[in-house]
Scaffold this motif. Structure first.
Motif, short mmCIF file in Angstrom:
data_model
loop_
_atom_site.label_atom_id
_atom_site.label_comp_id
_atom_site.label_asym_id
_atom_site.label_seq_id
_atom_site.Cartn_x
_atom_site.Cartn_y
_atom_site.Cartn_z
N UNK A 178 -2.01 5.48 27.15
CA UNK A 178 -2.08 4.05 26.84
C UNK A 178 -3.50 3.67 26.41
N UNK A 179 -4.50 4.20 27.13
CA UNK A 179 -5.90 3.91 26.79
C UNK A 179 -6.22 4.41 25.38
N UNK A 180 -5.67 5.57 25.01
CA UNK A 180 -5.92 6.13 23.68
C UNK A 180 -5.57 5.13 22.59
N UNK A 181 -4.50 4.36 22.77
CA UNK A 181 -4.07 3.40 21.76
C UNK A 181 -4.78 2.05 21.90
N UNK A 182 -4.99 1.60 23.13
CA UNK A 182 -5.54 0.26 23.33
C UNK A 182 -7.05 0.16 23.13
N UNK A 183 -7.71 1.29 22.84
CA UNK A 183 -9.11 1.18 22.41
C UNK A 183 -9.18 0.82 20.93
N UNK A 184 -8.01 0.73 20.27
CA UNK A 184 -7.94 0.18 18.93
C UNK A 184 -7.97 1.15 17.78
N UNK A 185 -7.75 2.45 18.04
CA UNK A 185 -7.90 3.43 16.97
C UNK A 185 -6.94 3.19 15.81
N UNK A 186 -5.70 2.83 16.08
CA UNK A 186 -4.76 2.69 14.97
C UNK A 186 -4.94 1.39 14.19
N UNK A 187 -5.73 0.47 14.72
CA UNK A 187 -6.12 -0.67 13.89
C UNK A 187 -7.01 -0.14 12.75
N UNK A 188 -7.80 0.89 13.06
CA UNK A 188 -8.67 1.48 12.04
C UNK A 188 -7.87 2.38 11.10
N UNK A 189 -7.00 3.24 11.64
CA UNK A 189 -6.27 4.18 10.80
C UNK A 189 -5.23 3.48 9.92
N UNK A 190 -4.56 2.44 10.44
CA UNK A 190 -3.52 1.75 9.67
C UNK A 190 -4.07 0.63 8.81
N UNK A 191 -5.16 0.01 9.25
CA UNK A 191 -5.67 -1.18 8.55
C UNK A 191 -7.10 -1.00 8.05
N UNK A 192 -7.56 0.25 7.94
CA UNK A 192 -8.94 0.51 7.56
C UNK A 192 -9.38 -0.22 6.29
N UNK A 193 -8.62 -0.14 5.17
CA UNK A 193 -9.05 -0.87 3.97
C UNK A 193 -9.12 -2.38 4.18
N UNK A 194 -8.20 -2.92 4.99
CA UNK A 194 -8.22 -4.35 5.28
C UNK A 194 -9.48 -4.71 6.07
N UNK A 195 -9.85 -3.86 7.04
CA UNK A 195 -11.07 -4.10 7.81
C UNK A 195 -12.29 -4.05 6.90
N UNK A 196 -12.28 -3.10 5.96
CA UNK A 196 -13.39 -3.00 5.00
C UNK A 196 -13.49 -4.28 4.18
N UNK A 197 -12.34 -4.85 3.79
CA UNK A 197 -12.36 -6.12 3.05
C UNK A 197 -12.86 -7.26 3.94
N UNK A 198 -12.49 -7.23 5.20
CA UNK A 198 -13.00 -8.25 6.13
C UNK A 198 -14.53 -8.16 6.25
N UNK A 199 -15.06 -6.94 6.03
CA UNK A 199 -16.51 -6.75 6.10
C UNK A 199 -17.22 -7.23 4.84
N UNK A 200 -16.44 -7.68 3.83
CA UNK A 200 -17.07 -8.27 2.65
C UNK A 200 -16.96 -7.48 1.37
N UNK A 201 -16.12 -6.42 1.33
CA UNK A 201 -15.92 -5.65 0.11
C UNK A 201 -14.58 -6.09 -0.50
N UNK A 202 -14.65 -6.81 -1.61
CA UNK A 202 -13.46 -7.50 -2.12
C UNK A 202 -12.48 -6.58 -2.83
N UNK A 203 -12.96 -5.66 -3.66
CA UNK A 203 -12.08 -4.86 -4.51
C UNK A 203 -11.25 -3.88 -3.69
N UNK A 204 -9.95 -3.77 -4.04
CA UNK A 204 -9.07 -2.83 -3.34
C UNK A 204 -9.56 -1.40 -3.47
N UNK A 205 -9.99 -1.01 -4.67
CA UNK A 205 -10.43 0.37 -4.90
C UNK A 205 -11.68 0.68 -4.07
N UNK A 206 -12.58 -0.30 -3.95
CA UNK A 206 -13.78 -0.09 -3.12
C UNK A 206 -13.40 0.06 -1.65
N UNK A 207 -12.46 -0.78 -1.19
CA UNK A 207 -12.01 -0.71 0.20
C UNK A 207 -11.39 0.65 0.50
#
Length: 572
Positions: A286-315
């Motif tokens: 349970x801890x393995x998942x609730x530290x948030x790893x799959x938010x990064x693996x599944x939503x990594x490009x979205x997180x990159x866009x949240x960090x201020x990189x607009x273009x999909x290809x850049x993300x």
């Protein structure tokens, strides 16, 4: 019995290379089944990039965060069912038919998604793929372990884990390759048909697991397969070892007794050894998942866009960093897990995770405070496209413009993205007009000077996670249960892992909208702190202990997980 679970070391990898060179049939078996791991990784990773373009094609998906989460998480929901069904099918029909069925599910799911006319059909395809992921996650390593020579088994099974992370990395590469192709996301999702088809053909030419055949009293077939795997002078010895192992396994199963799953579970929980082991095992998963790893693996490009990189290809390009580091971490963990220990490695890993999540939260908080202002003159320049919610009497920033349900986007200043920009209605025409003025268009995150720092911290988060919390929980679960209850308890822990994965995946985007990216990462940071305390208090060290010694440790009256127990090893 000597030692605990057999894991690969450097000597074993050398032996693996020598033996597979002399007997390529072994490599054919392992590689063919290992494609299941590659598919597992690819289908869990590809959606992160495809989602960016699905949102562009279907406005209903772009406007509905829950629908985005559902598209991602339905594969996880399908995997929970697929893993349960796969366990039954493995025992009833064998490993080979289970892999073939998983390939069919992968293939059908990929075709359905690639041809989907509406989001609901994409979700249906994701469910099919999830069924395949669930079956492959348990069948591929099982087939490899049962069809491999004992002395290189750990090395070959370890390659399945590498293929999973390699599949995720491949998914990011494929996503990046199709960013300019017509139908972008359809190609991204449809490419999975190729390895599924290849594995299906290869598995048709391979035999069933010799262990499964022996258990089904098809001993001559099992012996014929072992003759292809082992040198002639070792075959008789291996057949005898297989006989003894299967008989011991049947005896262990008989000690649990007949009855329903709940009856067996009740019997298991009646012993404190199982209770203590199950608490530790489920907690790690349970801890393995609730530290948030799959938010990064599944939503990594979205997180990159949240960090201020607009273009999909850049993300997508920047997301390759996280996937590559995850794959690298899997290799690093092979070196450290038997030297540092499972418990210590998890605790060290969590310290890094907590620090990086706190930094990410701080960076996103700083980015929100320093986001560019919405300029009245800039906005009025786009006469008929002004965001309907924009109030000239109130001082707005980019983050105010991009608030959930506003339906607006931020068109950055043409000269300097950090200068005041325009808050406009979010649609294709406005986006095109913004780009025509050599401006960047933002809908997920705002222009920021913190972007690159956020990417670096995200990479450090992966480096902290992958060698420790990424691999150690699975090893703990393979070692901490009494042999007679290992299948039952391991299944419970695996389900806990998948369900936790589903919860995190289905809620991440909603949390970022409700709380903001900064507060969401700080929430995961707080959960990671709780996980650190609980693992310190409830999870013992199993490094170097025999199965029997683990059981003795858990059964002690003075059992304290944070205290190392020493045993004098004697060879039997």
């Amino acid at each position: 019995m000597e030692g605990g679970v057999h894991k690969a070391d450097k000597t074993e990898f050398k032996e693996c290379l020598k033996l597979t060179w002399r007997q390529p049939y072994i490599l054919q078996l392992a590689f063919s089944a290992g494609i299941g791991g590659l598919l597992f990784g690819y289908d869990t990773g590809v959606i992160s990039g495809a989602l960016l373009y699905i949102k562009e094609d279907f406005k209903s998906v772009k406007r509905n965060t829950v629908l985005q989460e559902t598209i991602v998480s339905m594969a996880v929901a399908g995997a929970i069912i697929g893993a349960g069904f796969g366990g039954w099918m493995n025992d009833r029909f064998g490993r080979r038919p289970s892999i073939l069925l998983a390939d069919l599910l992968f293939f059908v799911g990929a075709v359905v998604m690639a041809a989907a006319p509406i989001p609901a059909i994409i979700i249906l395809g994701r469910v099919f793929v999830g069924f395949g992921v669930g079956m492959a996650s348990m069948t591929a390593p099982l087939y490899i372990s049962e069809a491999s020579p004992a002395r290189i088994r750990g090395a070959l099974v370890s390659t399945n884990g590498l293929l999973i992370t390699g599949g995720q990395f491949l998914a990011y590469l494929i996503n990046l390759a199709f960013t300019k192709a017509p139908g972008t996301w359809r190609w991204m999702l449809g490419v999975a048909t190729i390895p599924a088809f290849v594995q299906f053909i290869l598995m048709l030419m391979l035999p069933e697991s010799p262990r499964w055949l022996y258990r089904k009293e098809r001993k001559e077939e099992a012996a014929a397969i072992l003759q292809k795997i082992y040198p002639k002078n070792e075959v008789e010895k291996e057949i005898e070892a297989l006989r003894a192992s299967v008989e011991a396994e049947i005896a262990e199963e008989g000690s649990i007794g007949e009855g329903s799953l709940f009856a067996k579970l009740k019997k298991a929980l009646s012993t404190r050894v199982v209770r203590r082991g199950l608490i530790a095992g489920v907690l790690c998963q349970v801890a393995q998942q609730f530290v948030g790893i799959n938010t990064v693996m599944y939503y990594s490009p979205t997180i990159v866009q949240l960090a201020g990189f607009a273009a999909n290809s850049t993300a997508l390009a920047l997301s390759l960093i996280t996937s590559g580091l995850n794959a690298l971490g899997s290799i690093v963990s092979m070196y450290f897990v038997d030297r540092v220990g499972r418990r210590r490695l998890m605790l060290i890993s969590l310290i890094g995770i907590i620090a990086m999540l706190a930094l990410l939260g701080g960076l996103f908080f700083g980015a929100a405070i320093h986001s560019p202002a919405v300029g009245i003159a800039e906005t009025k320049y786009f006469t008929n496209s002004t965001c309907p919610n924009f109030d000239t009497e109130i001082s707005w920033k980019c983050v105010d413009c991009l608030k959930p349900k506003s339906g607006c986007g931020f068109c950055a200043h043409s000269g300097n993205r950090l200068l005041p920009g325009a808050c406009l209605i979010s649609n294709d025409a406005t986006k095109a007009t913004c780009h025509a003025g050599h401006r960047d268009w933002f809908t997920e995150g705002c222009p920021s000077n913190f972007g690159w720092l956020a990417i670096i911290v995200l990479g450090l988060y992966i480096i902290s996670y992958s060698p420790g919390m990424g691999t150690a929980p699975w090893i703990v679960n393979s070692e901490i249960y009494p042999l007679r209850f290992r299948g039952l308890c391991g299944g419970i822990a695996a389900v806990a892992n998948w369900v936790s994965n589903l919860i995190v995946t289905q809620t991440f985007l909603s949390l970022t909208q409700a709380l903001g990216a900064a507060s969401t990462f700080l929430l995961f940071c707080g959960i990671s702190c709780v996980a650190f305390v609980l693992i310190f208090l409830l999870v013992p060290e199993t490094k170097g202990l025999q199965f029997e010694e683990v059981e003795q440790m858990l059964d002690r009256d003075d059992y304290k997980p944070w205290k190392r127990v020493s045993f004098v090893h004697s060879k039997v």
